[in-house]
Write a protein that holds these residues in place. Structure first.
Motif, PDB file in Angstrom:
ATOM      1  N   ASP A 125     -64.675  22.867 -92.315  1.00 58.39           N
ATOM      2  CA  ASP A 125     -63.490  23.577 -91.827  1.00 58.39           C
ATOM      3  C   ASP A 125     -63.804  24.409 -90.575  1.00 58.39           C
ATOM      4  O   ASP A 125     -63.032  25.253 -90.183  1.00 58.39           O
ATOM      5  CB  ASP A 125     -62.892  24.461 -92.927  1.00 58.39           C
ATOM      6  CG  ASP A 125     -63.911  25.420 -93.527  1.00 58.39           C
ATOM      7  OD1 ASP A 125     -65.061  25.476 -93.044  1.00 58.39           O
ATOM      8  OD2 ASP A 125     -63.561  26.111 -94.500  1.00 58.39           O
ATOM      9  N   TRP A 126     -64.940  24.173 -89.966  1.00 57.51           N
ATOM     10  CA  TRP A 126     -65.407  24.817 -88.738  1.00 57.51           C
ATOM     11  C   TRP A 126     -65.705  26.304 -88.904  1.00 57.51           C
ATOM     12  O   TRP A 126     -65.720  27.052 -87.941  1.00 57.51           O
ATOM     13  CB  TRP A 126     -64.458  24.582 -87.561  1.00 57.51           C
ATOM     14  CG  TRP A 126     -64.509  23.153 -87.133  1.00 57.51           C
ATOM     15  CD1 TRP A 126     -63.592  22.189 -87.418  1.00 57.51           C
ATOM     16  CD2 TRP A 126     -65.544  22.504 -86.401  1.00 57.51           C
ATOM     17  NE1 TRP A 126     -63.994  20.986 -86.899  1.00 57.51           N
ATOM     18  CE2 TRP A 126     -65.183  21.158 -86.261  1.00 57.51           C
ATOM     19  CE3 TRP A 126     -66.745  22.941 -85.837  1.00 57.51           C
ATOM     20  CZ2 TRP A 126     -65.982  20.236 -85.591  1.00 57.51           C
ATOM     21  CZ3 TRP A 126     -67.535  22.018 -85.164  1.00 57.51           C
ATOM     22  CH2 TRP A 126     -67.150  20.691 -85.047  1.00 57.51           C
ATOM     23  N   ILE A 127     -65.964  26.729 -90.123  1.00 59.45           N
ATOM     24  CA  ILE A 127     -66.430  28.090 -90.367  1.00 59.45           C
ATOM     25  C   ILE A 127     -67.953  28.056 -90.323  1.00 59.45           C
ATOM     26  O   ILE A 127     -68.576  27.120 -90.837  1.00 59.45           O
ATOM     27  CB  ILE A 127     -65.925  28.613 -91.725  1.00 59.45           C
ATOM     28  CG1 ILE A 127     -64.398  28.746 -91.675  1.00 59.45           C
ATOM     29  CG2 ILE A 127     -66.586  29.936 -92.086  1.00 59.45           C
ATOM     30  CD1 ILE A 127     -63.760  29.149 -92.977  1.00 59.45           C
ATOM     31  N   VAL A 128     -68.542  29.043 -89.709  1.00 57.06           N
ATOM     32  CA  VAL A 128     -69.995  29.086 -89.568  1.00 57.06           C
ATOM     33  C   VAL A 128     -70.642  28.987 -90.944  1.00 57.06           C
ATOM     34  O   VAL A 128     -70.231  29.662 -91.891  1.00 57.06           O
ATOM     35  CB  VAL A 128     -70.444  30.379 -88.857  1.00 57.06           C
ATOM     36  CG1 VAL A 128     -71.951  30.471 -88.804  1.00 57.06           C
ATOM     37  CG2 VAL A 128     -69.865  30.433 -87.455  1.00 57.06           C
ATOM     38  N   TYR A 129     -71.648  28.120 -91.057  1.00 52.47           N
ATOM     39  CA  TYR A 129     -72.331  27.882 -92.319  1.00 52.47           C
ATOM     40  C   TYR A 129     -72.832  29.182 -92.935  1.00 52.47           C
ATOM     41  O   TYR A 129     -73.500  29.965 -92.277  1.00 52.47           O
ATOM     42  CB  TYR A 129     -73.495  26.905 -92.106  1.00 52.47           C
ATOM     43  CG  TYR A 129     -74.217  26.551 -93.375  1.00 52.47           C
ATOM     44  CD1 TYR A 129     -73.587  25.782 -94.345  1.00 52.47           C
ATOM     45  CD2 TYR A 129     -75.503  26.998 -93.612  1.00 52.47           C
ATOM     46  CE1 TYR A 129     -74.232  25.461 -95.513  1.00 52.47           C
ATOM     47  CE2 TYR A 129     -76.154  26.676 -94.781  1.00 52.47           C
ATOM     48  CZ  TYR A 129     -75.520  25.907 -95.731  1.00 52.47           C
ATOM     49  OH  TYR A 129     -76.166  25.601 -96.902  1.00 52.47           O
TER      50      TYR A 129
END
Length: 61
Positions: A39-43
């Motif tokens: 979801d393109w949230i930083v890991y």
């Protein structure tokens, strides 16, 4: 209290990137690596400029 991470510990090992023939050499050759969830949230919500500096990420690799 901070928000819960969208990526559980160990999710990197099961990532699709690891099923597409990425190797440890490809990870360590890059000077800077930033991982993101689908979801393109930083890991793991790691706000570091380089995830190679994170002991959590390195232990998963």
């Amino acid at each position: 209290m901070g928000a819960q991470s969208s990526s559980p510990h160990g999710a990197l090992a099961g990532s699709i990137w690891n099923t597409r023939a990425w190797t440890l050499q490809e990870y360590i050759a890059a000077r800077v690596i930033r991982f993101y969830a689908e979801d393109w949230i930083v890991y793991r919500d790691l706000n570091l400029p380089n995830h190679k500096e994170s002991p959590e990420v390195i232990s998963e690799m």
